[in-house]
Design a protein around this motif. Sequence first.
Motif, PDB file in Angstrom:
ATOM      1  N   VAL A 130       0.851  -1.186   0.000  1.00 30.32           N
ATOM      2  CA  VAL A 130       0.000   0.000   0.000  1.00 30.32           C
ATOM      3  C   VAL A 130       0.886   1.235   0.000  1.00 30.32           C
ATOM      4  N   ARG A 131       0.437   2.288  -0.600  1.00 28.51           N
ATOM      5  CA  ARG A 131       1.216   3.524  -0.663  1.00 28.51           C
ATOM      6  C   ARG A 131       1.138   4.320   0.633  1.00 28.51           C
ATOM      7  N   SER A 132       0.018   4.243   1.311  1.00 31.77           N
ATOM      8  CA  SER A 132      -0.212   5.067   2.489  1.00 31.77           C
ATOM      9  C   SER A 132       0.358   4.400   3.743  1.00 31.77           C
ATOM     10  N   LEU A 133       1.166   5.132   4.490  1.00 37.38           N
ATOM     11  CA  LEU A 133       1.681   4.632   5.759  1.00 37.38           C
ATOM     12  C   LEU A 133       0.524   4.321   6.704  1.00 37.38           C
ATOM     13  N   GLU A 134      -0.456   5.189   6.727  1.00 35.74           N
ATOM     14  CA  GLU A 134      -1.605   4.985   7.609  1.00 35.74           C
ATOM     15  C   GLU A 134      -2.329   3.691   7.277  1.00 35.74           C
ATOM     16  N   ASP A 135      -2.496   3.403   5.991  1.00 36.22           N
ATOM     17  CA  ASP A 135      -3.173   2.166   5.587  1.00 36.22           C
ATOM     18  C   ASP A 135      -2.359   0.938   5.991  1.00 36.22           C
ATOM     19  N   ALA A 136      -1.043   1.061   6.004  1.00 37.69           N
ATOM     20  CA  ALA A 136      -0.194  -0.083   6.339  1.00 37.69           C
ATOM     21  C   ALA A 136      -0.230  -0.410   7.820  1.00 37.69           C
ATOM     22  N   VAL A 137      -0.267   0.614   8.682  1.00 39.22           N
ATOM     23  CA  VAL A 137      -0.101   0.350  10.106  1.00 39.22           C
ATOM     24  C   VAL A 137      -1.399   0.385  10.904  1.00 39.22           C
ATOM     25  N   ARG A 138      -2.460   0.902  10.307  1.00 40.45           N
ATOM     26  CA  ARG A 138      -3.708   1.107  11.064  1.00 40.45           C
ATOM     27  C   ARG A 138      -4.228  -0.187  11.680  1.00 40.45           C
ATOM     28  N   SER A 139      -4.168  -1.289  10.934  1.00 38.98           N
ATOM     29  CA  SER A 139      -4.724  -2.552  11.427  1.00 38.98           C
ATOM     30  C   SER A 139      -3.650  -3.566  11.791  1.00 38.98           C
ATOM     31  N   ALA A 140      -2.399  -3.127  11.888  1.00 41.07           N
ATOM     32  CA  ALA A 140      -1.294  -4.054  12.148  1.00 41.07           C
ATOM     33  C   ALA A 140      -1.276  -4.505  13.602  1.00 41.07           C
ATOM     34  N   ASP A 141      -0.757  -5.721  13.793  1.00 40.82           N
ATOM     35  CA  ASP A 141      -0.564  -6.267  15.136  1.00 40.82           C
ATOM     36  C   ASP A 141       0.885  -6.125  15.587  1.00 40.82           C
ATOM     37  N   PHE A 142       1.767  -5.790  14.658  1.00 38.19           N
ATOM     38  CA  PHE A 142       3.188  -5.564  14.942  1.00 38.19           C
ATOM     39  C   PHE A 142       3.715  -4.712  13.805  1.00 38.19           C
ATOM     40  N   VAL A 143       4.593  -3.768  14.121  1.00 38.60           N
ATOM     41  CA  VAL A 143       5.156  -2.885  13.088  1.00 38.60           C
ATOM     42  C   VAL A 143       6.671  -3.011  13.096  1.00 38.60           C
ATOM     43  N   GLN A 144       7.251  -3.242  11.917  1.00 39.42           N
ATOM     44  CA  GLN A 144       8.707  -3.283  11.754  1.00 39.42           C
ATOM     45  C   GLN A 144       9.105  -2.148  10.825  1.00 39.42           C
ATOM     46  N   GLU A 145       9.803  -1.156  11.376  1.00 36.11           N
ATOM     47  CA  GLU A 145      10.208   0.030  10.609  1.00 36.11           C
ATOM     48  C   GLU A 145      11.611  -0.160  10.058  1.00 36.11           C
ATOM     49  N   ASN A 146      11.801   0.183   8.763  1.00 38.66           N
ATOM     50  CA  ASN A 146      13.079  -0.030   8.089  1.00 38.66           C
ATOM     51  C   ASN A 146      13.462   1.154   7.214  1.00 38.66           C
ATOM     52  N   GLY A 147      13.156   2.344   7.689  1.00 42.50           N
ATOM     53  CA  GLY A 147      13.450   3.538   6.906  1.00 42.50           C
ATOM     54  C   GLY A 147      14.938   3.826   6.838  1.00 42.50           C
ATOM     55  N   PRO A 148      15.329   4.838   6.056  1.00 46.48           N
ATOM     56  CA  PRO A 148      16.744   5.210   5.925  1.00 46.48           C
ATOM     57  C   PRO A 148      17.370   5.506   7.280  1.00 46.48           C
ATOM     58  N   GLU A 149      18.660   5.215   7.416  1.00 51.42           N
ATOM     59  CA  GLU A 149      19.378   5.376   8.678  1.00 51.42           C
ATOM     60  C   GLU A 149      19.766   6.840   8.876  1.00 51.42           C
ATOM     61  N   ARG A 150      18.724   7.675   8.969  1.00 48.45           N
ATOM     62  CA  ARG A 150      18.892   9.102   9.268  1.00 48.45           C
ATOM     63  C   ARG A 150      17.988   9.425  10.455  1.00 48.45           C
ATOM     64  N   LEU A 151      18.575   9.972  11.496  1.00 53.48           N
ATOM     65  CA  LEU A 151      17.840  10.142  12.736  1.00 53.48           C
ATOM     66  C   LEU A 151      16.602  11.010  12.555  1.00 53.48           C
ATOM     67  N   ASP A 152      16.726  12.128  11.852  1.00 54.70           N
ATOM     68  CA  ASP A 152      15.577  13.014  11.682  1.00 54.70           C
ATOM     69  C   ASP A 152      14.440  12.308  10.947  1.00 54.70           C
ATOM     70  N   HIS A 153      14.808  11.503   9.954  1.00 55.89           N
ATOM     71  CA  HIS A 153      13.799  10.779   9.183  1.00 55.89           C
ATOM     72  C   HIS A 153      13.115   9.729  10.057  1.00 55.89           C
ATOM     73  N   LYS A 154      13.891   8.971  10.805  1.00 58.07           N
ATOM     74  CA  LYS A 154      13.309   7.914  11.626  1.00 58.07           C
ATOM     75  C   LYS A 154      12.421   8.482  12.728  1.00 58.07           C
ATOM     76  N   VAL A 155      12.863   9.543  13.357  1.00 57.05           N
ATOM     77  CA  VAL A 155      12.077  10.146  14.433  1.00 57.05           C
ATOM     78  C   VAL A 155      10.718  10.600  13.909  1.00 57.05           C
ATOM     79  N   ALA A 156      10.716  11.254  12.753  1.00 57.71           N
ATOM     80  CA  ALA A 156       9.449  11.716  12.175  1.00 57.71           C
ATOM     81  C   ALA A 156       8.576  10.541  11.750  1.00 57.71           C
ATOM     82  N   LEU A 157       9.193   9.534  11.155  1.00 58.63           N
ATOM     83  CA  LEU A 157       8.450   8.369  10.688  1.00 58.63           C
ATOM     84  C   LEU A 157       7.814   7.613  11.850  1.00 58.63           C
TER      85      LEU A 157
END
Length: 309
Positions: free
Chosen positions: A67-94
């Motif tokens: 899915v393109r939308s972050l909200e659609d991906a995590v809204r009904s999830a039972d566990f979330v695994q985040e794998n965004g770029p290794e940039r602190l500002d990006h990860k904190v916001a994500l």
Amino acid sequence: MTVAVVGTGIIGSAWAACFLAAGHDVLATDPADGASERLAASLETQLDIATELSGRPATSRGSLRFVRSLEDAVRSADFVQENGPERLDHKVALLAEVDATVRPGVIVASSTSGFAPSLLQGSCRVDPGRVLVGHPFNPAHIIPLVEVVPGQATTTAHADSALDFYRSIGKKPVLVRAEVPGHVTNRLQAALWREAYSLVDRGVATVADIDTAISHGPGLRWAVVGPLTTQHLSGGEGGMRHLLEHLGPPTQKWMDDLGEPQLTPELTDKLVAGIDDEMAGVDQAGLVADRDRLLVDIMRLKRSSHHLP
């Protein structure tokens, strides 16, 4: 169970393979152009290997939806695994966006290689206690180790739940009991890299010689029982105490003599030139395929043993 995989690059796609092979449904999302197609291409090989290691039939795999939308991906999830770029500002916001969207009590794990979870929790206003680090190792669809690192706000219950979840999909999680840069295993690797770089810089050994020394020497033993148990076994009946009583003094001298290299442009050039020489004429894609197949074989043999820790 539904797992949201946020970010589907090298690590994210491998995580997706692990979750699918374990029978969980995956909702994957990544804003990059072509991410869906790259994920599908990666899973063509990763999923077969992950399924083989899981011991489950392919028919028991979970379903995948991109899915393109972050909200659609995590809204009904039972566990979330985040794998965004290794940039602190990006990860904190994500992670703040994920925390604001997921259901109460759902664990949010970051695959970060070195950021402290307390930093990642800082902007999570809803429930920072469920945010922690779940750091895998490449190739993550094969290597079973996962470092679970709680932050200052992480509850014991959430840390325990993360450990249990990773065990349930065939991983070998370890609990990192204090926040340090690089967690545990990357620090151990960095200690070896530091001396390897120093030996190259001093002209003691070539890049190829160092790779040979580890992969055909202690690396073989470490893959079976780890460096400290290897020391214990080397002590015979007296174990670790006997070994340290006899080899402790010279070992201390070796440690005191270890180098403290700086990754200057000149040293970087030496290392790159050395690896270029080692890889000359090597089919790198074939090398990766051979590596992965041997890792799978090692994992199978380890699981068939009765006495390994």
